[in-house]
Design an enzyme around this catalytic site. Structure first.
Site, PDB file in Angstrom:
ATOM      1  N   GLU A  89     -21.060 -14.017  15.982  1.00 37.95           N
ATOM      2  CA  GLU A  89     -22.066 -12.980  15.755  1.00 37.95           C
ATOM      3  C   GLU A  89     -21.434 -11.753  15.105  1.00 37.95           C
ATOM      4  O   GLU A  89     -21.993 -11.164  14.184  1.00 37.95           O
ATOM      5  CB  GLU A  89     -22.728 -12.560  17.073  1.00 37.95           C
ATOM      6  N   CYS A 146     -22.289 -12.972  24.105  1.00 38.66           N
ATOM      7  CA  CYS A 146     -21.647 -12.336  25.259  1.00 38.66           C
ATOM      8  C   CYS A 146     -22.352 -11.021  25.567  1.00 38.66           C
ATOM      9  O   CYS A 146     -22.801 -10.316  24.673  1.00 38.66           O
ATOM     10  CB  CYS A 146     -20.152 -12.142  25.026  1.00 38.66           C
TER      11      CYS A 146
END
Length: 148
Positions: free
Chosen positions: A55, A78
């Site tokens: 990401e 996360c």
């Protein structure tokens, strides 16, 4: 709600992650595809050794164009980083993505629902479990240890 286009983009994210399995240290191999107006604006997979995360790389490649995009991620972003850096969930929110589509939940102590919770708390629509069966093969040997 996920549709066929969502599943197609997720297959692309899975294809990005697949070659990284076994090369990302203790971190999982993750694929991320950013789509805006029906076209890919950026994509990435977890780097060798586990960092940077998919990401993080995709958002960096997209820059301001990420605002309003849909992020397709093979594993829950996360919600916290062991390094103290901004989590992928925080980065997605800060980038202004419009929606996040996730294949699998991450059982790491740095995700385990926290990533999805952060996204939803920020008002982002999240679809989880999209193409989860296809993504599962990526994480057969992934054993979260808290290093993410």
């Amino acid at each position: 709600m996920a549709d066929e286009a969502d599943r197609a983009w997720m297959r692309r994210a899975i294809a990005l992650a697949r070659p990284r399995v076994g090369l990302t240290g203790e971190n999982p191999a993750v694929g991320c595809v950013l789509v805006k107006d029906g076209a890919v604006i950026a994509e990435a997979a977890t780097a060798e050794g586990g960092r940077p995360h998919a990401e993080e790389q995709a958002l960096g490649n997209a820059g301001e164009v990420a605002r309003g995009a849909v992020a397709y991620v093979t594993l829950e972003p996360c919600g916290e980083r062991s390094s103290g850096a901004a989590s992928c969930a925080e980065r997605l929110v800060a980038a202004g993505v419009a929606r996040v589509v996730v294949a699998s939940e991450d059982h790491s102590p740095f995700a385990s629902g926290r990533g999805l919770e952060r996204l939803r708390a920020a008002g982002l629509p999240v679809d989880s479990g999209v193409s989860a069966d296809e993504a599962a093969a990526l994480y057969v040997d992934y054993r979260p240890t808290g290093s993410r």
